[in-house]
Scaffold this active site. Structure first.
Site, short mmCIF file in Angstrom:
data_model
loop_
_atom_site.label_atom_id
_atom_site.label_comp_id
_atom_site.label_asym_id
_atom_site.label_seq_id
_atom_site.Cartn_x
_atom_site.Cartn_y
_atom_site.Cartn_z
N HIS A 224 10.67 12.64 -48.63
CA HIS A 224 10.55 11.29 -47.79
C HIS A 224 11.69 10.16 -48.64
O HIS A 224 11.86 9.56 -47.92
CB HIS A 224 9.33 10.22 -48.96
CG HIS A 224 7.94 11.46 -47.73
ND1 HIS A 224 7.71 11.83 -46.69
CD2 HIS A 224 7.05 12.48 -48.13
CE1 HIS A 224 7.10 12.03 -45.75
NE2 HIS A 224 6.52 13.37 -47.21
N HIS A 250 3.29 11.95 -53.42
CA HIS A 250 3.85 11.94 -52.28
C HIS A 250 4.51 13.19 -51.54
O HIS A 250 5.03 13.78 -50.83
CB HIS A 250 4.94 10.51 -51.26
CG HIS A 250 4.66 9.91 -49.69
ND1 HIS A 250 3.68 10.47 -49.18
CD2 HIS A 250 5.66 9.21 -49.45
CE1 HIS A 250 4.04 10.26 -47.53
NE2 HIS A 250 4.94 10.10 -47.96
N ASP A 251 5.91 12.59 -52.50
CA ASP A 251 7.22 14.18 -52.80
C ASP A 251 6.41 15.53 -53.19
O ASP A 251 5.93 15.09 -53.87
CB ASP A 251 8.39 13.18 -53.14
CG ASP A 251 9.27 13.10 -51.54
OD1 ASP A 251 9.09 13.51 -50.55
OD2 ASP A 251 10.33 12.37 -52.18
#
Length: 332
Positions: A224, A250-251
């Site tokens: 991302h 998120h990542d």
């Protein structure tokens, strides 16, 4: 006379309405929670993100090692950086995923401590109110989830920030996904209030250490990458208020960036289950202290003067260590 009376009445109604508006509380007003440190004045906690896959993609193995390490360092609590339930959050408070991805997975005794959770973008694809509901806390007392809130300890304040509504793509190009924006719209007002509240809380904080937790990356060499909206709106507030660490998920990796342009340590703990092998972009090697594209988690151990960060892989091996220090009588 009647005409004058009508206009006077209208004036006072408008005045009263505007007066009421002045006293409407911020929609993003930050709730505070208190967590004690150990008797010896130390604080230890685990951080895991992007985990809720019913034990698949090594989620169960990560949970097992979290339990081993959690017992070793005697953690007080666990932080989740979001994407708690894949692929589309919870369908409601009775969704079996809460048991299958949380209760029945994180079973080691050391993980039966308070969990402080934020929402990720996948959580927003389901029923957000379900994850925020006290019904889940009644089902498992460890569970505490809010959009944004503050956790106070004796010498550290941890500011949890709802980052999903910042990302334009979820509103302009949702890619056939449906997001639950109840409680967020109108978006501009929500974000304005949230940024104001975070700025005020950070500015007023006298804590020795300031940590901010969000789901989305600010700086990352992963899939991302940099979240431009957070880099533009949130990062200046964090830098202006002397934040020590920004922790995110998120990542789907473990990552540490020590920026040459900022005092903040950027720490990604998004390896709770599915990882993205080989998915890395070029980054300044002077800044990129760790990039591990597999499953795992991190620990933070703190005193008033030191903070020790350790990243572990799915087998419990130490991947990376980083230490920070402060003078005991230095200004917060």
């Amino acid at each position: 006379m009647a005409f004058l009376f009508h206009h006077c009445s209208l004036f006072f109604l408008l005045f009263a309405f505007n007066l009421c508006l002045c006293f409407i509380p911020s929609v993003a007003e930050l709730q505070r929670f208190k967590h004690p440190v150990k008797a010896d004045g130390t604080l230890s906690f685990l951080v895991v993100g992007d985990w809720g896959r019913r034990g698949l993609y090594n989620q169960s193995q990560v949970a097992l090692q979290m339990g081993v390490v959690g017992e070793k360092v005697e953690i007080e609590f666990v932080i989740s950086t979001g994407d708690n339930f894949y692929e589309d959050g919870l369908t409601g408070v009775d969704d079996p995923a809460f048991n299958e991805s949380f209760i029945s997975i994180y079973t080691p005794p050391s993980l039966h401590k308070q969990w402080y959770n934020v929402l990720g973008n996948h959580d927003y694809r389901g029923d957000v109110a379900a994850q925020l509901s006290p019904i889940l806390t009644k089902m498992d007392s460890r569970w505490l989830c809010r959009r944004s809130f503050i956790l106070n300890t004796d010498f550290t304040e941890i500011f949890f920030v709802d980052t999903t509504p910042f990302v334009d793509e979820y509103f302009t190009d949702p890619k056939d996904h449906t997001y639950d924006w109840k409680g967020v719209l109108p978006r501009e007002q929500y974000l304005s209030n949230l940024l104001k509240d975070v700025d005020t809380a950070l500015r007023d904080s006298t804590a020795k250490w300031k940590i901010v937790v969000g789901h989305h990356t600010i700086k990352s060499a992963g899939h991302h990458g940099v979240t431009k909206e957070l880099e533009h709106h949130l990062l200046p507030i964090l830098e202006a208020n002397n934040v020590d660490m920004y922790i995110n998920g998120h990542d789907h990796c473990l990552e540490h960036i020590s920026s040459t342009e900022s005092q903040i340590q950027f720490l990604t703990s998004g390896g709770g289950s599915k990882a993205w092998r080989g998915d890395i972009e070029k980054w300044n090697p002077e800044e990129l202290k760790l990039y591990y594209d597999g499953q795992g988690f991190m620990t933070v151990q703190m005193t008033q003067t030191t903070a020790d960060i350790v990243f572990y892989d799915v087998f419990g091996n130490v991947l990376h260590k980083w230490s920070m220090s402060k003078d005991l009588d230095a200004a917060a």
